[in-house]
Design an enzyme around this catalytic site. Structure first.
Site, short mmCIF file in Angstrom:
data_model
loop_
_atom_site.label_atom_id
_atom_site.label_comp_id
_atom_site.label_asym_id
_atom_site.label_seq_id
_atom_site.Cartn_x
_atom_site.Cartn_y
_atom_site.Cartn_z
N ARG A 62 55.92 -25.37 65.52
CA ARG A 62 55.15 -26.10 64.51
C ARG A 62 53.66 -26.05 64.80
O ARG A 62 52.87 -26.58 64.02
CB ARG A 62 55.59 -27.55 64.49
CG ARG A 62 56.50 -27.90 63.34
CD ARG A 62 56.81 -29.37 63.48
NE ARG A 62 57.21 -29.99 62.25
CZ ARG A 62 58.46 -30.18 61.87
NH1 ARG A 62 59.45 -29.76 62.61
NH2 ARG A 62 58.74 -30.80 60.74
N LYS A 121 64.22 -26.06 54.77
CA LYS A 121 64.50 -25.28 55.99
C LYS A 121 65.87 -25.62 56.57
O LYS A 121 66.65 -24.74 56.90
CB LYS A 121 63.45 -25.58 57.08
CG LYS A 121 62.03 -25.31 56.69
CD LYS A 121 61.07 -25.64 57.83
CE LYS A 121 61.03 -27.13 58.21
NZ LYS A 121 60.49 -28.00 57.14
N ARG A 173 52.62 -36.24 56.74
CA ARG A 173 53.32 -35.07 57.31
C ARG A 173 52.88 -33.79 56.62
O ARG A 173 52.79 -32.74 57.26
CB ARG A 173 54.83 -35.27 57.18
CG ARG A 173 55.35 -36.30 58.17
CD ARG A 173 56.68 -36.86 57.76
NE ARG A 173 57.74 -35.89 57.84
CZ ARG A 173 58.89 -36.00 57.17
NH1 ARG A 173 59.09 -37.03 56.37
NH2 ARG A 173 59.80 -35.09 57.31
N ARG A 182 65.84 -41.37 55.86
CA ARG A 182 65.03 -41.33 57.07
C ARG A 182 63.79 -42.20 56.93
O ARG A 182 63.14 -42.21 55.90
CB ARG A 182 64.61 -39.89 57.38
CG ARG A 182 65.64 -39.15 58.20
CD ARG A 182 65.38 -37.68 58.26
NE ARG A 182 64.00 -37.34 58.59
CZ ARG A 182 63.58 -36.09 58.75
NH1 ARG A 182 64.42 -35.08 58.60
NH2 ARG A 182 62.32 -35.85 59.03
N ARG A 226 66.06 -37.44 49.53
CA ARG A 226 66.82 -36.89 50.68
C ARG A 226 67.64 -37.98 51.35
O ARG A 226 67.17 -39.09 51.57
CB ARG A 226 65.86 -36.27 51.69
CG ARG A 226 66.57 -35.94 53.01
CD ARG A 226 65.91 -34.84 53.76
NE ARG A 226 64.64 -35.21 54.37
CZ ARG A 226 63.91 -34.37 55.11
NH1 ARG A 226 64.32 -33.13 55.30
NH2 ARG A 226 62.76 -34.76 55.62
#
Ligand code: ADP
Ligand code: ADP
Ligand code: ZN
Length: 213
Positions: free
Chosen positions: A88, A13, A171, A160, A127
């Site tokens: 969300r 996203k 998540r 992260r 990531r």
């Protein structure tokens, strides 16, 4: 043009929102980035949000809604925006619809970036994020020019805290339970589109641009 990006954590996203923002000249509004900036600046909001984020849980709606409504009232949003990571939950989507309705406007496009859970776990482990400007990289699929340094601003990249495998699974569970129902919500509103997020990022972007015409 008002756009909502939907999709699992790590679906791409943010990557796509950034490209849309550049091409169409409208701001990318990422609630995750806003929370992380608040954590860095040690604000009260940041302190409250952090404990939820570290556990892979959603920050409560009370802490999220006003923040977004205030942001959308700023001048740079007058020609539209891309919401990346908001809404969300169904109550967040309803609050957004309500706030827009009072300004006689609405979301034009909700775009779901579809990626199966198996690919997500792999993506998240690679990531890397820039704490300076919010740019996102992947050690394999989208590496920076020089190792671990942001191409855009020269800041050292980080992994992260919530991208660890255990937290990613949490998540994903939260995504399926709380966020996925938004696909049906926006379908009913007649503005739901989806793209295959497993393709290379430039191809996904092309598919999105076709939808935005
Ligand atoms: P991702 O890149 O995985 O989609 P984000 O950067 O959008 O993650 O969000 C990171 C974390 O910030 C989420 O796991 C959640 O704790 C919190 N968060 C971000 N946006 C929202 C929101 N709209 N409502 C509640 N929590 C949010
Ligand atoms: P989200 O905002 O949905 O959490 P990101 O845009 O941060 O997702 O992307 C998650 C990770 O996957 C990043 O490391 C990013 O560079 C990488 N990525 C994004 N899109 C693709 C793609 N189409 N193919 C491969 N990797 C991708
Ligand atoms: Zn940067």
């Amino acid at each position: 043009m008002k756009i909502v990006m939907l999709g699992a954590p790590g679906a791409g996203k943010g990557t796509q929102a950034r490209m849309i923002s550049e091409k169409y000249g409208i701001p990318q509004i990422s609630t995750g980035d806003i929370f992380r900036a608040n954590i860095r600046n040690q604000t009260e909001l940041g302190q409250k949000a952090k404990s939820y984020m570290d556990q892979g849980l959603l920050v409560p709606d009370e802490l999220t809604l006003d923040l977004v409504v205030d942001r959308l009232a700023q001048d740079d949003c007058s020609n539209g925006y891309i919401l990346d990571g908001f809404p969300r939950t169904i109550p967040q989507a309803e609050a957004l619809t309500f706030a827009l309705k009072s300004q006689k406007t609405k979301i034009d496009y909700a775009i779901d970036v579809e990626v199966p859970d198996d690919n997500i776990v792999q993506r998240m482990s690679g990531r890397r994020a820039c704490p300076g400007c919010g740019a996102t990289y992947h050690i394999r699929y989208n590496p920076p020019v020089s190792d671990n340094i942001c191409d855009e601003c020269g800041t050292e990249l980080i992994q992260r805290e919530d991208d660890k495998a255990e937290t990613v699974q949490k998540r994903l569970d939260v995504y399926h339970k709380k966020t996925q129902p938004l696909i049906e919500y926006y379908r009913e509103q007649g503005c739901m589109y989806s793209v295959d997020g497993t393709r290379p990022m430039e191809d996904v972007f092309e598919d999105i641009c076709k939808i935005l015409k």
